[in-house]
Design a protein around this motif. Structure first.
Motif, PDB file in Angstrom:
ATOM      1  N   ARG A  22       6.734  -1.508  10.942  1.00 32.82           N
ATOM      2  CA  ARG A  22       6.281  -2.827  10.458  1.00 32.82           C
ATOM      3  C   ARG A  22       5.599  -3.688  11.525  1.00 32.82           C
ATOM      4  O   ARG A  22       5.397  -4.900  11.331  1.00 32.82           O
ATOM      5  N   GLN A  23       5.232  -3.085  12.611  1.00 33.61           N
ATOM      6  CA  GLN A  23       4.472  -3.809  13.642  1.00 33.61           C
ATOM      7  C   GLN A  23       3.010  -3.964  13.179  1.00 33.61           C
ATOM      8  O   GLN A  23       2.419  -3.007  12.682  1.00 33.61           O
ATOM      9  N   THR A  24       2.461  -5.154  13.362  1.00 29.62           N
ATOM     10  CA  THR A  24       1.097  -5.463  12.915  1.00 29.62           C
ATOM     11  C   THR A  24       0.137  -5.565  14.092  1.00 29.62           C
ATOM     12  O   THR A  24       0.440  -6.232  15.086  1.00 29.62           O
ATOM     13  N   CYS A  25      -1.010  -4.915  13.967  1.00 32.97           N
ATOM     14  CA  CYS A  25      -2.130  -5.185  14.873  1.00 32.97           C
ATOM     15  C   CYS A  25      -2.955  -6.264  14.181  1.00 32.97           C
ATOM     16  O   CYS A  25      -3.514  -6.042  13.098  1.00 32.97           O
ATOM     17  N   GLY A  31       3.715   9.344  10.157  1.00 31.93           N
ATOM     18  CA  GLY A  31       4.126   8.079   9.554  1.00 31.93           C
ATOM     19  C   GLY A  31       3.090   7.577   8.565  1.00 31.93           C
ATOM     20  O   GLY A  31       2.287   8.350   8.028  1.00 31.93           O
ATOM     21  N   THR A  32       3.099   6.281   8.338  1.00 29.52           N
ATOM     22  CA  THR A  32       2.164   5.665   7.390  1.00 29.52           C
ATOM     23  C   THR A  32       1.529   4.451   8.050  1.00 29.52           C
ATOM     24  O   THR A  32       2.199   3.705   8.772  1.00 29.52           O
ATOM     25  N   VAL A  33       0.225   4.273   7.804  1.00 27.84           N
ATOM     26  CA  VAL A  33      -0.481   3.078   8.269  1.00 27.84           C
ATOM     27  C   VAL A  33      -1.056   2.365   7.060  1.00 27.84           C
ATOM     28  O   VAL A  33      -1.688   2.999   6.205  1.00 27.84           O
ATOM     29  N   TYR A  34      -0.837   1.066   7.004  1.00 22.37           N
ATOM     30  CA  TYR A  34      -1.468   0.234   5.991  1.00 22.37           C
ATOM     31  C   TYR A  34      -2.596  -0.511   6.685  1.00 22.37           C
ATOM     32  O   TYR A  34      -2.348  -1.303   7.610  1.00 22.37           O
ATOM     33  N   VAL A  92      -4.292   3.059   2.447  1.00 19.24           N
ATOM     34  CA  VAL A  92      -3.038   3.655   2.922  1.00 19.24           C
ATOM     35  C   VAL A  92      -3.359   4.995   3.570  1.00 19.24           C
ATOM     36  O   VAL A  92      -4.009   5.844   2.951  1.00 19.24           O
ATOM     37  N   LEU A  93      -2.963   5.152   4.805  1.00 18.59           N
ATOM     38  CA  LEU A  93      -3.228   6.416   5.515  1.00 18.59           C
ATOM     39  C   LEU A  93      -1.927   7.143   5.812  1.00 18.59           C
ATOM     40  O   LEU A  93      -1.040   6.602   6.494  1.00 18.59           O
ATOM     41  N   ASN A  95     -18.417  -4.865  13.445  1.00 22.23           N
ATOM     42  CA  ASN A  95     -18.469  -6.251  12.961  1.00 22.23           C
ATOM     43  C   ASN A  95     -17.790  -6.444  11.601  1.00 22.23           C
ATOM     44  O   ASN A  95     -18.214  -7.287  10.812  1.00 22.23           O
ATOM     45  N   THR A  96     -16.767  -5.683  11.355  1.00 22.23           N
ATOM     46  CA  THR A  96     -16.029  -5.713  10.089  1.00 22.23           C
ATOM     47  C   THR A  96     -14.577  -6.106  10.371  1.00 22.23           C
ATOM     48  O   THR A  96     -13.888  -5.411  11.118  1.00 22.23           O
ATOM     49  N   PRO A  97     -14.103  -7.214   9.795  1.00 23.75           N
ATOM     50  CA  PRO A  97     -12.718  -7.593  10.078  1.00 23.75           C
ATOM     51  C   PRO A  97     -11.727  -6.547   9.571  1.00 23.75           C
ATOM     52  O   PRO A  97     -11.946  -5.949   8.510  1.00 23.75           O
ATOM     53  N   HIS A  98     -10.670  -6.319  10.315  1.00 25.19           N
ATOM     54  CA  HIS A  98      -9.640  -5.368   9.894  1.00 25.19           C
ATOM     55  C   HIS A  98      -8.326  -5.683  10.598  1.00 25.19           C
ATOM     56  O   HIS A  98      -8.304  -6.268  11.676  1.00 25.19           O
ATOM     57  N   TRP A  99      -7.252  -5.299   9.944  1.00 25.71           N
ATOM     58  CA  TRP A  99      -5.920  -5.372  10.563  1.00 25.71           C
ATOM     59  C   TRP A  99      -5.083  -4.249   9.987  1.00 25.71           C
ATOM     60  O   TRP A  99      -5.449  -3.646   8.968  1.00 25.71           O
ATOM     61  N   PHE A 100      -3.991  -3.917  10.662  1.00 21.98           N
ATOM     62  CA  PHE A 100      -3.178  -2.807  10.157  1.00 21.98           C
ATOM     63  C   PHE A 100      -1.726  -2.961  10.580  1.00 21.98           C
ATOM     64  O   PHE A 100      -1.408  -3.701  11.514  1.00 21.98           O
ATOM     65  N   GLN A 101      -0.896  -2.257   9.833  1.00 12.88           N
ATOM     66  CA  GLN A 101       0.546  -2.349  10.082  1.00 12.88           C
ATOM     67  C   GLN A 101       1.160  -0.960   9.897  1.00 12.88           C
ATOM     68  O   GLN A 101       0.757  -0.198   9.027  1.00 12.88           O
ATOM     69  N   GLY A 102       2.147  -0.647  10.729  1.00 12.25           N
ATOM     70  CA  GLY A 102       2.893   0.604  10.570  1.00 12.25           C
ATOM     71  C   GLY A 102       3.872   0.497   9.410  1.00 12.25           C
ATOM     72  O   GLY A 102       4.358  -0.586   9.096  1.00 12.25           O
ATOM     73  N   GLY A 103       4.149   1.622   8.778  1.00  6.60           N
ATOM     74  CA  GLY A 103       5.133   1.658   7.701  1.00  6.60           C
ATOM     75  C   GLY A 103       6.564   1.598   8.235  1.00  6.60           C
ATOM     76  O   GLY A 103       6.776   1.341   9.426  1.00  6.60           O
ATOM     77  N   GLU A 104       7.500   1.839   7.355  1.00  2.00           N
ATOM     78  CA  GLU A 104       8.923   1.728   7.726  1.00  2.00           C
ATOM     79  C   GLU A 104       9.314   2.621   8.908  1.00  2.00           C
ATOM     80  O   GLU A 104      10.260   2.323   9.629  1.00  2.00           O
ATOM     81  N   GLU A 105       8.606   3.731   9.047  1.00  5.41           N
ATOM     82  CA  GLU A 105       8.954   4.660  10.133  1.00  5.41           C
ATOM     83  C   GLU A 105       7.947   4.595  11.289  1.00  5.41           C
ATOM     84  O   GLU A 105       7.931   5.484  12.148  1.00  5.41           O
ATOM     85  N   GLY A 106       7.122   3.558  11.298  1.00  6.18           N
ATOM     86  CA  GLY A 106       6.095   3.469  12.322  1.00  6.18           C
ATOM     87  C   GLY A 106       5.007   4.497  12.087  1.00  6.18           C
ATOM     88  O   GLY A 106       4.955   5.135  11.027  1.00  6.18           O
TER      89      GLY A 106
END
Ligand SMILES: [Zn+2]
Ligand SMILES: [Zn+2]
Lengths: 181, 181
Positions: free
Chosen positions: B69-72, B95-98, B128-129, B140-151
């Motif tokens: 659940r850590q967010t970039c 793991g999973t990346v949102y 979802v990856l 030049n495209t805004p983006h952010w991401f977060q790890g899933g429950e297991e990083g």
């Protein structure tokens, strides 16, 4: 040409290499796995297996597999149009890769190309890559590489890949075949 | 700032993530593993861990780790000089990346930024990856991401990385800190 039987056999081997290396592929990537013999019809000796992850105008990433003692023949990535040519970083993930680049000739190199092709291998400075080790090749620099006794899995990070512009030292390798390196 | 105790703890976690993903690092890479909190002092919520494999004038490859659940935080890579800005491909290895990019807002997104920071997250099209899946982000495209429950462990393939040019939506994130994304 790689026969269907040979392709199936090599494909299966690659999947087990990827599995052992912990590399997960999508079903499409598994189906699109490329096996090239560089048109030489001796794929076990001179060939390469690869999965292209991404190849845009600006950058490219691939996963390569080398079978035991399989050689990717000597080639360069020359300047094309406005571009100074492809720059490549090879990062060994599993097994051993023997990479050869310009520089002082290594005594007793750990890899040799097929004897009848030796004249087409002109660079002999040996770089040995084990898992976690990597090497960056500047554009327009001749290089060749061979997998060790257990083969190898290698990540390639590079600028745009345009295989049709690669120049092989061996004149028998023609761009009429679907070559990839 | 990331305290020494926190760094050690996160560093150890990253090594176990890499081990589980079958990713081998050199001793130097292990020692140079970067942990950034983007200057926000809340690294477990907003932060990123990374190993830079290569970063030349033309291309770059990194291995990223996201804790559970850590967010970039949201950012863009704008044009710089003659370059149109950094292009990035994220490939999930474990793991999973949102990942969130411009486009139609996803109903009930699977990740949320920290509640007090929500105003600095403007793109909500969810990608979802899972392992083996990847997505390419144009310059030049805004983006952010977060790890899933297991990083997650994520390979990043990109053009040259110049962190000092990244533009974060959150004005509290300043380039005086050693930010990496
Ligand atoms: Zn090459
Ligand atoms: Zn980014």
């Amino acid at each position: 040409m790689v026969s269907q039987k040979e392709y199936k056999d090599i494909h299966q081997k690659c999947l087990s290499y990827f599995e052992k290396a912990g590399i997960v592929l999508t079903q499409n990537e598994v189906e699109d796995l490329e096996v090239t013999d560089f048109g030489l019809d001796r794929v076990q000796e001179m060939g390469l297996q690869l999965v292209v992850y991404v190849n845009t105008e600006r950058c490219c990433a691939k996963e390569l597999v080398l079978l035991p003692r399989q050689t990717c023949p000597e080639h360069t990535h020359p300047p094309v149009g406005d571009s100074e040519g492809k720059e490549e970083t090879f990062r060994c993930r599993q097994g051993t890769v023997y990479l050869y680049v310009p520089g002082s000739k290594t005594d007793e190199p750990k890899a040799l190309p097929p004897a009848d092709k030796k004249q087409y291998y002109t660079v002999w400075n040996e770089i040995v890559l084990k898992p976690g080790e990597q090497y960056t090749i500047s554009p327009n620099t001749p290089h060749w590489f061979q997998g060790g006794e257990e083969g190898a899995v290698v990540s390639e990070f590079s600028t745009k890949s345009t295989d049709e512009n690669d120049v092989f030292t061996d004149p028998e390798i023609t761009r009429t075949n679907e070559n990839e390196a």
